[in-house]
Design a protein around this motif. Structure first.
Motif, mmCIF file in Angstrom:
data_model
loop_
_atom_site.group_PDB
_atom_site.id
_atom_site.type_symbol
_atom_site.label_atom_id
_atom_site.label_comp_id
_atom_site.label_asym_id
_atom_site.label_seq_id
_atom_site.Cartn_x
_atom_site.Cartn_y
_atom_site.Cartn_z
ATOM 1 N N LYS A 97 0.834 -1.210 0.000
ATOM 2 C CA LYS A 97 0.000 0.000 0.000
ATOM 3 C C LYS A 97 0.862 1.251 0.000
ATOM 4 N N GLY A 98 1.973 1.219 0.722
ATOM 5 C CA GLY A 98 2.879 2.370 0.766
ATOM 6 C C GLY A 98 3.583 2.624 -0.552
ATOM 7 N N GLU A 99 3.582 1.652 -1.451
ATOM 8 C CA GLU A 99 4.241 1.799 -2.754
ATOM 9 C C GLU A 99 3.284 2.249 -3.855
ATOM 10 N N VAL A 100 1.981 2.372 -3.511
ATOM 11 C CA VAL A 100 1.005 2.834 -4.502
ATOM 12 C C VAL A 100 1.227 4.331 -4.740
ATOM 13 N N PRO A 101 1.498 4.754 -5.966
ATOM 14 C CA PRO A 101 1.781 6.161 -6.252
ATOM 15 C C PRO A 101 0.512 7.013 -6.278
ATOM 16 N N GLU A 102 0.682 8.303 -6.523
ATOM 17 C CA GLU A 102 -0.459 9.191 -6.725
ATOM 18 C C GLU A 102 -1.242 8.691 -7.942
#
Length: 478
Positions: A292-297
């Motif tokens: 989840k922390g790697e999902v970009p804008e």
């Protein structure tokens, strides 16, 4: 009798992993036929699959970006069917326990925002590719390079009501996949494909009609046209006392019709059962939170930011964020030329026009965004006119050269020297006495005509503001 269509989409996207779903073969597109395959993806006896962890991670990202629930426990299943490009005689997919479920996307329909629910998102392997020889040969060839390529399948609920809504939903989903960088979404290469299910019913009814499936459409426009045709075909069939058959059809773009392929399979026809050679997929919360922390804008987040930060109209923001490459080009240009609306106008106008005319995508832009910023500065300081700037902009696509180099080579520097322009203006006034008298009589069109003649005499290089002022001054002195 007024009907409405009920549409659900099944979208297949090839994942951008380095290797295939269950083996170490290259996952690159193309290549010489049957050179990127091994005993595993050819389904040879004794070859055992090993699940690609990166494919699982990418699918989880898609689930998170589409508001889906991520299953901490899911499993692979065998989907049994026999087709020449499916080497094992079954496909390893997910059925009973998919990786993601219960998501949704919102699209702006004619009657407001429509929430399209996502039933499931699962991972599976792709089949090979049939290459049909001419009909007289009586046989087809198979390229197994694509067999075993990782796919994510996103299955919507039947919440879509028109072909236009289906197009909006697919475009939004495509842009999300591009922003996540989990798929290149090149529909022309088959890395993003769509199956559409459509039935018709009396408007306002809650009873679903018999659906048909239209397979493997590889463009948004083709999908919309196929759905328009299928809605018309089904309603005419019902009105004439016929019965819609549950079947699979294909879109024949050359004839503009859908064509029956086979009766539509049901789940039990595939004889699903748990894949015995692959252990279940178990994800702990720490792993899910890390992904989840790697999902970009995401595009809809960037769209709102463009409105808030740059003061852009909602329409501009939606167009600029519809493509990851386009949004990045816009922001890079802004770093060197801080006028959001001017940059937006050029990107949405000249840039998209040229891309469309040349059949290119935003990722095919052949020059850096800094070149557009430089060009806009040259227009602002009156080095060149807007008309000349458009010539330079198009030339940048062909040559990749910097604006100043093109301007010098094409002799497009704007003439702002008043002495040089005065000579041109005097000549135009002396040759157009009737227009001069019309201007004195208060006819505004006469002034525009005189300015146009002066621009023509200067071969488009005269500064229009200086020309306009000098014409008024010279006439007023008479």
């Amino acid at each position: 009798m007024r009907y409405e269509s009920v549409i659900g989409l099944e979208v297949h996207a090839e994942l951008l992993t380095k290797t295939k779903m269950f083996c170490s073969c290259s996952n690159k597109f193309g290549g010489e036929v049957n050179t990127r395959c091994c005993p595993v993806c050819l389904g040879l006896p004794g070859a055992l699959p090993v699940l690609n962890a990166k494919a699982v991670e990418y699918a989880v990202k898609v689930g998170l970006a589409t508001n889906s629930q991520i299953s901490r426990f899911s499993r692979m299943d065998r989907k049994n069917y026999f087709y020449p490009d499916l080497p094992k005689g079954y496909q390893i997919s997910q059925y009973g326990l998919p990786l993601c479920s219960g998501g949704y996307l919102e699209v702006e329909a004619e009657d407001g925002m429509r929430k399209v629910r996502i039933k499931r998102i699962h991972i599976e392997e792709d089949a090979g590719k049939l290459i049909h020889a001419d009909t007289e040969a009586g046989y087809s060839l198979v390229d197994y390079n694509r067999a075993g390529v990782p796919l994510v399948e996103i299955v919507s609920e039947p919440d879509i009501r028109t072909p236009e809504e289906a197009g909006l939903y697919l475009q939004k989903l495509k842009s999300i996949l591009e922003y996540l960088e989990v798929s290149d979404c090149r529909m022309q290469e088959g890395s993003l494909r769509c199956d559409a299910n459509l039935s018709v019913r009396i408007a306002g009814s809650t009873v679903l009609g018999t659906k048909t499936e239209i397979k493997n459409m590889n463009s948004i426009k083709a999908m919309e046209k196929a759905l328009e045709y299928e809605f018309k075909r089904q309603t005419e069939l019902i009105d004439n006392g016929g019965k819609v058959l549950q079947e699979t059809r294909r879109w024949d773009a050359s004839k503009g019709i859908t064509v029956a392929m086979r009766s539509k399979e049901l789940a039990h026809d595939y004889r699903y059962f748990p894949e015995p050679d692959i252990v279940p997929v178990v994800l702990d919360m720490n792993r899910i939170e890390k992904i989840k922390g790697e999902v970009p804008e995401l595009p809809y987040e960037k769209e709102q930011r463009f409105i808030n930060e740059h003061g852009l109209p909602a329409y501009d923001a939606s167009v600029l964020t519809s493509s990851k490459s386009l949004g990045e080009f816009f922001e890079k240009c802004l770093r060197e030329y801080d006028n959001p609306k001017t940059v937006s106008n050029w990107v949405m106008g000249e840039l998209l026009r040229i891309l469309k005319n040349r059949g290119l995508e935003p990722e095919n832009i052949s020059f850096p965004a800094s070149y557009l910023a430089e060009l806009l500065k040259l227009v602002e300081d009156s080095t060149i006119s807007i008309t000349a700037a458009k010539q330079v902009f198009e030339s940048m696509f062909d040559s990749g050269k910097e604006p100043r180099v093109i301007i010098r080579e094409m002799g497009l520097e704007q003439i702002s020297n008043e002495a040089a322009i005065s000579e041109i203006v005097r000549k135009v006034i002396s040759e157009n006495g009737k227009s001069v008298e019309d201007y004195k009589a208060g006819k505004g069109k006469a002034l525009r005509y005189l300015v146009g003649q002066a621009m023509k005499a200067s071969e488009g290089r005269g500064n229009p503001q200086v020309i306009n002022r000098l014409i008024r001054e010279m006439i007023n002195k008479k």
